[in-house]
Design a protein around this motif. Sequence first.
Motif: not given
Length: 364
Positions: A99-111, A200-205, A113-121
């Motif tokens: 929750s802290r990372r989502r509120l502060t924007g401390d996460y990466d999304v590649d070109d 699907a895009r956030k999880s790497g598709n 749309g893959f959101d590694r943090d969202f996928t793993e958590q």
Amino acid sequence: MTDHRGAEVISLDERRRPLGPADQGRQRCQRLRADGSACRLYLDEEGRCRVCEPTTRAAHPASGGRQGRRTHLGPDVPILSDRDLADLEQVVRGVLAFSRRRLTGDYDVDDYGFDRDFTEQVVMPLARPLYQRWWRIRTDGIHNIPDTGGALLVANHAGTVPFDAIMTKLAVFDEHPAHRHVRELAADLVMKVPLLGPMARKSGNTLANGEDAVRLLDSGELVGVWPEGFKGIGKAYRDRYKLQRFGRGGFVEVAIRTGVPIVPVATIGSEEIFPIVANVKPLARILGLPYFPITWQFPLLGPLGLVPLPSKWVIEFGEPIPTAHLGPDAADDPMLVFELTDRVRDTIQQMIYRNLMGRRSVFF
């Protein structure tokens, strides 16, 4: 206790049940109560008093000490063990950190749309109970996936709903020593569905596009493809485990151009989660769907028909088929492409047959 005339006085706790022959010869508790009198309740088979026994005790020796101390609401009502409390604390810490990372924007999304943090958590914890407990998936040959560098995973497709793609992604992440992510190539229809497409895009598709696949493989990613497409997941139960056409071999062209190995993947168990007995094509055309399935469960069981059956799964990763020695120009040779496509398809089919012969039943 006794009264002033020497007669034994039975406490109210003791009078709650009648005495029987089994009580004769049993020992009584002698602990002192708050009023200074001795407790006279009978001890149980393990020598404990149901009133004077402390509310916490160590785990039974047979458990090997894994459970540790257990917290009790009553003498025989366990609530949480130390291990459970530690797991719960870890989950809470993870949720708060996410929750802290989502509120502060401390996460990466590649070109893509893959959101590694969202996928793993989020995505993987939701899918993991299905993987571990519902379908009890066993993986074989995970060592055939390289620790680094690009590789193309080619798998059979089945199950009415593409759970097999999700489970393959989770199998590679959880079971492989490098915990690698599989970047799956999804159909256009999946990406257009509200909520499902962004998830699907956030999880790497990403779209099943040759150019995107080439860029992902060149950057050292694992790419997953299911060449049967909707023909595979929408086929009737009578055609289970019979591979459909693999298209025109576009995935082989991608592998040759990038020089990455092709890893054949065979999944059994997914065919039985939603056995299709009929396909209502007119309704599918009206809704713009590739098929509208009638299964053993749906619509006969109503909402319960949406629950997949708990079949036993096996996901096998076969030996890699190299392509680097062919050279990029070989992708323009249609005969070579068709030959390699058939080789991959035949390899997966044989893996499926071998695993079917080795399983005891559909559900065990």
